[in-house]
Design a protein around this motif. Structure first.
Motif, PDB file in Angstrom:
ATOM      1  N   ILE A  18       8.392   8.772  -8.848  1.00  0.00           N
ATOM      2  CA  ILE A  18       7.754   7.623  -8.203  1.00  0.00           C
ATOM      3  C   ILE A  18       6.931   6.813  -9.217  1.00  0.00           C
ATOM      4  CG2 ILE A  18       6.137   6.898  -6.386  1.00  0.00           C
ATOM      5  CD1 ILE A  18       8.783   7.936  -5.287  1.00  0.00           C
ATOM      6  N   TYR A  19       6.217   7.515 -10.102  1.00  0.00           N
ATOM      7  CA  TYR A  19       5.430   6.785 -11.107  1.00  0.00           C
ATOM      8  C   TYR A  19       6.319   5.932 -12.000  1.00  0.00           C
ATOM      9  CZ  TYR A  19       1.599  10.022  -9.965  1.00  0.00           C
ATOM     10  OH  TYR A  19       0.630  10.743  -9.313  1.00  0.00           O
ATOM     11  N   ASN A  20       7.588   6.335 -12.150  1.00  0.00           N
ATOM     12  CA  ASN A  20       8.502   5.586 -13.010  1.00  0.00           C
ATOM     13  C   ASN A  20       9.126   4.373 -12.334  1.00  0.00           C
ATOM     14  OD1 ASN A  20       8.193   6.892 -15.397  1.00  0.00           O
ATOM     15  ND2 ASN A  20       9.887   8.319 -15.074  1.00  0.00           N
ATOM     16  N   LEU A  21       8.893   4.203 -11.036  1.00  0.00           N
ATOM     17  CA  LEU A  21       9.400   3.003 -10.372  1.00  0.00           C
ATOM     18  C   LEU A  21       8.635   1.791 -10.907  1.00  0.00           C
ATOM     19  CD1 LEU A  21       9.647   4.391  -6.714  1.00  0.00           C
ATOM     20  CD2 LEU A  21      11.463   4.263  -8.437  1.00  0.00           C
ATOM     21  N   GLU A  22       9.162   0.598 -10.618  1.00  0.00           N
ATOM     22  CA  GLU A  22       8.595  -0.612 -11.239  1.00  0.00           C
ATOM     23  C   GLU A  22       7.075  -0.695 -11.168  1.00  0.00           C
ATOM     24  OE1 GLU A  22      10.327  -4.612 -10.894  1.00  0.00           O
ATOM     25  OE2 GLU A  22      11.945  -3.641  -9.790  1.00  0.00           O
ATOM     26  N   ASN A  23       6.533  -0.450  -9.971  1.00  0.00           N
ATOM     27  CA  ASN A  23       5.073  -0.544  -9.803  1.00  0.00           C
ATOM     28  C   ASN A  23       4.443   0.826  -9.561  1.00  0.00           C
ATOM     29  OD1 ASN A  23       4.900  -3.630  -9.618  1.00  0.00           O
ATOM     30  ND2 ASN A  23       6.407  -3.149  -8.049  1.00  0.00           N
ATOM     31  N   GLY A  24       5.253   1.866  -9.780  1.00  0.00           N
ATOM     32  CA  GLY A  24       4.833   3.219  -9.412  1.00  0.00           C
ATOM     33  C   GLY A  24       3.606   3.721 -10.139  1.00  0.00           C
ATOM     34  N   SER A  25       3.444   3.336 -11.410  1.00  0.00           N
ATOM     35  CA  SER A  25       2.336   3.907 -12.183  1.00  0.00           C
ATOM     36  C   SER A  25       0.976   3.457 -11.652  1.00  0.00           C
ATOM     37  CB  SER A  25       2.478   3.565 -13.663  1.00  0.00           C
ATOM     38  OG  SER A  25       2.363   2.180 -13.836  1.00  0.00           O
ATOM     39  N   TYR A  26       0.972   2.362 -10.900  1.00  0.00           N
ATOM     40  CA  TYR A  26      -0.306   1.911 -10.320  1.00  0.00           C
ATOM     41  C   TYR A  26      -0.890   2.952  -9.365  1.00  0.00           C
ATOM     42  CZ  TYR A  26       0.333  -2.897 -12.018  1.00  0.00           C
ATOM     43  OH  TYR A  26       0.476  -4.022 -12.800  1.00  0.00           O
ATOM     44  N   ILE A  27      -0.003   3.783  -8.789  1.00  0.00           N
ATOM     45  CA  ILE A  27      -0.491   4.785  -7.829  1.00  0.00           C
ATOM     46  C   ILE A  27      -1.541   5.680  -8.482  1.00  0.00           C
ATOM     47  CG2 ILE A  27       0.217   6.788  -6.424  1.00  0.00           C
ATOM     48  CD1 ILE A  27       2.957   5.373  -6.106  1.00  0.00           C
ATOM     49  N   LYS A  28      -1.381   5.912  -9.795  1.00  0.00           N
ATOM     50  CA  LYS A  28      -2.335   6.773 -10.514  1.00  0.00           C
ATOM     51  C   LYS A  28      -3.748   6.168 -10.513  1.00  0.00           C
ATOM     52  CE  LYS A  28       0.933   7.398 -13.917  1.00  0.00           C
ATOM     53  NZ  LYS A  28       1.384   7.713 -15.267  1.00  0.00           N
ATOM     54  N   GLN A  29      -3.815   4.846 -10.319  1.00  0.00           N
ATOM     55  CA  GLN A  29      -5.133   4.186 -10.312  1.00  0.00           C
ATOM     56  C   GLN A  29      -5.883   4.364  -8.989  1.00  0.00           C
ATOM     57  OE1 GLN A  29      -3.536   0.501 -13.017  1.00  0.00           O
ATOM     58  NE2 GLN A  29      -4.906  -0.045 -11.340  1.00  0.00           N
ATOM     59  N   CYS A  30      -5.147   4.800  -7.942  1.00  0.00           N
ATOM     60  CA  CYS A  30      -5.783   4.904  -6.621  1.00  0.00           C
ATOM     61  C   CYS A  30      -6.912   5.917  -6.647  1.00  0.00           C
ATOM     62  CB  CYS A  30      -4.738   5.316  -5.579  1.00  0.00           C
ATOM     63  SG  CYS A  30      -5.471   5.688  -3.968  1.00  0.00           S
ATOM     64  N   MET A  31      -8.088   5.510  -6.152  1.00  0.00           N
ATOM     65  CA  MET A  31      -9.236   6.434  -6.136  1.00  0.00           C
ATOM     66  C   MET A  31      -9.560   6.883  -4.715  1.00  0.00           C
ATOM     67  SD  MET A  31     -12.386   3.828  -6.872  1.00  0.00           S
ATOM     68  CE  MET A  31     -12.699   2.420  -5.818  1.00  0.00           C
ATOM     69  N   GLN A  32      -8.604   6.677  -3.781  1.00  0.00           N
ATOM     70  CA  GLN A  32      -8.743   7.202  -2.429  1.00  0.00           C
ATOM     71  C   GLN A  32      -9.939   6.639  -1.667  1.00  0.00           C
ATOM     72  OE1 GLN A  32      -6.540   9.768  -0.827  1.00  0.00           O
ATOM     73  NE2 GLN A  32      -5.317   8.684  -2.324  1.00  0.00           N
ATOM     74  N   CYS A  33     -10.234   5.371  -1.871  1.00  0.00           N
ATOM     75  CA  CYS A  33     -11.409   4.794  -1.202  1.00  0.00           C
ATOM     76  C   CYS A  33     -11.118   4.414   0.246  1.00  0.00           C
ATOM     77  CB  CYS A  33     -11.934   3.582  -1.970  1.00  0.00           C
ATOM     78  SG  CYS A  33     -10.899   2.102  -1.824  1.00  0.00           S
ATOM     79  N   GLY A  34      -9.837   4.092   0.548  1.00  0.00           N
ATOM     80  CA  GLY A  34      -9.486   3.774   1.929  1.00  0.00           C
ATOM     81  C   GLY A  34      -9.606   2.311   2.311  1.00  0.00           C
ATOM     82  N   MET A  35      -9.872   1.443   1.340  1.00  0.00           N
ATOM     83  CA  MET A  35      -9.939   0.012   1.655  1.00  0.00           C
ATOM     84  C   MET A  35      -8.610  -0.481   2.240  1.00  0.00           C
ATOM     85  SD  MET A  35     -11.439  -2.849   1.851  1.00  0.00           S
ATOM     86  CE  MET A  35     -12.920  -3.134   0.882  1.00  0.00           C
ATOM     87  N   CYS A  36      -7.492   0.028   1.698  1.00  0.00           N
ATOM     88  CA  CYS A  36      -6.173  -0.383   2.206  1.00  0.00           C
ATOM     89  C   CYS A  36      -6.019   0.016   3.677  1.00  0.00           C
ATOM     90  CB  CYS A  36      -5.057   0.228   1.370  1.00  0.00           C
ATOM     91  SG  CYS A  36      -5.200   2.004   1.123  1.00  0.00           S
ATOM     92  N   ALA A  37      -6.500   1.226   3.998  1.00  0.00           N
ATOM     93  CA  ALA A  37      -6.322   1.728   5.363  1.00  0.00           C
ATOM     94  C   ALA A  37      -7.063   0.857   6.378  1.00  0.00           C
ATOM     95  CB  ALA A  37      -6.790   3.173   5.456  1.00  0.00           C
ATOM     96  N   ILE A  38      -8.313   0.490   6.047  1.00  0.00           N
ATOM     97  CA  ILE A  38      -9.057  -0.316   7.021  1.00  0.00           C
ATOM     98  C   ILE A  38      -8.594  -1.771   7.030  1.00  0.00           C
ATOM     99  CG2 ILE A  38     -11.129   1.126   7.088  1.00  0.00           C
ATOM    100  CD1 ILE A  38     -12.414  -1.247   5.403  1.00  0.00           C
ATOM    101  N   SER A  39      -7.871  -2.186   5.989  1.00  0.00           N
ATOM    102  CA  SER A  39      -7.408  -3.573   5.919  1.00  0.00           C
ATOM    103  C   SER A  39      -6.055  -3.775   6.584  1.00  0.00           C
ATOM    104  CB  SER A  39      -7.274  -4.003   4.453  1.00  0.00           C
ATOM    105  OG  SER A  39      -8.497  -3.842   3.775  1.00  0.00           O
ATOM    106  N   CYS A  40      -5.325  -2.690   6.737  1.00  0.00           N
ATOM    107  CA  CYS A  40      -3.912  -2.792   7.109  1.00  0.00           C
ATOM    108  C   CYS A  40      -3.722  -3.255   8.557  1.00  0.00           C
ATOM    109  CB  CYS A  40      -3.240  -1.444   6.916  1.00  0.00           C
ATOM    110  SG  CYS A  40      -1.481  -1.494   7.295  1.00  0.00           S
TER     111      CYS A  40
END
Lengths: 195, 294
Positions: A18-40
């Protein structure tokens, strides 16, 4: 109190893929803050929020990730992408996950059929004909969906009445041959770039 | 006269013909000259990349920019999803040399090349920044006095490139435009909420549930009509309003118009430019005081 001290098994091969997919390496930057979850906009109907999905990827939980409806319910509305404090382009990661799911046979969700139908239109005409996408979608999904389509007939009739649904497709673009060559080359380059 | 290249996009030829008709007429009335990009192709929206990946989708989009570059004019886009594709692709050409080299390698297979010299802009932004509210006010012949408009900007218009011309959380530019036409912009907390986009066919429930929240918010603000720049937002709200009513037991009957249709009404352009007959939920009653003809 008995504690579950069994070590968590990390399937790093899946994570690496997954990290090797085009934008996959960005996942490593996730710090689990949950902003995406409350925004979705569609979080309530997702199996896992983007935050939880990214964590499952880090843990190598391939089946949970690939069978999740999360990426298919993402509407690419960009709210999470605009807000993510770590700059993770979440919708683009979701595009990668959709592509990976289709390529690896996890394409049972109706949206996957819609995506394939849409792409078949683009690749065959250079433009999208909504009637064509719909027809291809129902062909891919089979009879069950036709019942649902009947429930939608009022919407369809109203659209016809207000000239919102042309019955004939637009002409193919003149440069369709060139467009196909570009697409083929782009796919080659992308495969070459993926380590 | 200011000149631009126009990228219409697929929906403008099908579900959103009212958008294209009103854009062309309003542009003409404001002395903006739009030239359609010859033989343009689909941008892939946010769907193609889910099948072939972002890179291929962006290269496909770039074919349009490569063709437009011969004229060197700013590229104007009406559809929000097309705008997202073209603007993000254009930004990558300008900022990412590695991407640009790879993308041009792919474009060369079809005999194209793009240098990244163009600006990609939304028609809404062009109207506001290149024409300006004062000139728009001066052009108004039938002020939309008394009309309460919920300015539904939608998601991708302001978030494709955040802060490019408006606040991605609570956009206000379209409201100001509505006020320039003489209308009153209503309080509308859901103005940048997603409509459910392309799920209309595969997962209709998503669109119905999103649309419900949007109609509820617009109604609470006392809106007579909803205005939007986006073909997807317009279609989803317009086509599913009655299904929202069925599911939620509500009684919404808000017309949903492109902001350019309201401009055409305020400018007193002909019925063909207003293109109101394309609206599924009739706008004639809400706009009766402004002399619209069927």
């Amino acid at each position: 109190m008995e504690q579950n001290n069994k070590p968590v098994k990390y399937d790093l091969n899946f994570a690496r893929e997954i990290y090797n997919l085009e934008n996959g390496s960005y996942i490593k930057q996730c710090m689990q803050c949950g902003m995406c979850a409350i925004s979705c906009a569609t979080r309530e109907i997702m199996d896992y929020s983007p935050r939880r999905l990214f964590n499952l990827i880090k843990l190598g939980k391939k089946d949970e990730v690939m069978q999740a409806n999360t990426m298919w319910n993402c509407t690419s509305c960009c709210t999470c992408k605009a807000r993510c404090p770590r700059g993770v382009p979440i919708i683009d990661v979701m595009h990668d996950l959709k592509k990976y799911a289709i390529q690896n046979g996890y394409a049972d969700y109706p949206q996957a059929a819609f995506y394939k139908a849409f792409w078949a239109e683009v690749a065959g005409r250079g433009k999208v004909f909504e009637g064509g996408v719909t027809a291809r979608y129902y062909l891919l999904r089979g009879l069950d969906e036709v019942k649902k389509a009947m429930a939608m007939k009022d919407v369809g009739l109203k659209m016809l009445k207000h000239k919102r649904m042309p019955l004939f497709p637009p002409k193919k673009i003149k440069g369709l041959g060139n467009l196909k060559k570009i697409i083929k080359k782009a796919q080659e380059i992308e495969r070459r770039e993926a380590r | 006269m200011m000149k631009y290249s126009l990228y219409p996009g697929c929906s403008m030829e099908a579900t959103a013909q009212a958008n294209l008709k009103s854009i062309i007429a309003v542009a003409k009335a404001l002395d903006l000259h739009l030239e359609e990009i010859p033989d343009w192709n689909c941008c892939g929206a946010t769907v193609a990349s889910g099948v072939v990946g972002d890179f291929t989708q962006q290269v496909m989009t770039a074919r349009n920019l490569a063709i437009a570059e011969a004229k060197g004019l700013d590229v104007v886009v009406g559809c929000s999803s097309c705008y997202l594709s073209l603007a993000v692709t254009n930004k990558r050409f300008k900022e990412d040399e590695h991407f640009k080299a790879k993308a041009n390698e792919a474009l060369a297979a079809g005999g194209y090349k793009y240098d990244g010299s163009l600006r990609v802009r939304q028609f809404l932004e062009v109207v506001i920044n290149d024409v300006g509210f004062d000139k728009i006010k001066a052009r108004v012949k039938k002020p939309l006095a008394g009309l309460k408009v919920a300015g539904y900007v939608g998601c991708q218009t302001v978030r494709a490139i955040p802060y490019e011309f408006d606040d991605p959380e609570y956009p206000v530019q379209m409201d100001k435009l509505m006020e320039a036409l003489g209308a009153t912009a209503t309080k509308f907390p859901m103005k940048a909420r997603c409509c459910g986009s392309s799920n209309a066919i595969a997962a209709t429930e998503i669109v119905i549930d999103q649309a419900y929240k949007i109609f509820e918010s617009a109604s609470e603000g006392g809106a007579d009509v909803i205005a939007t720049p986006c073909p997807m937002c317009q279609l989803n709200l317009d086509a599913y309003e009655q299904m929202v009513n069925q599911k939620y037991g509500t009684n919404f009957s808000l017309p949903i118009l492109f902001f350019t249709q309201l401009m055409a009404v305020a400018f007193d352009l002909p019925a063909d430019a207003q293109a109101l007959s394309y609206c599924i939920n009739s706008p004639y009653q809400a706009l009766a005081s402004y002399g619209v003809a069927r």
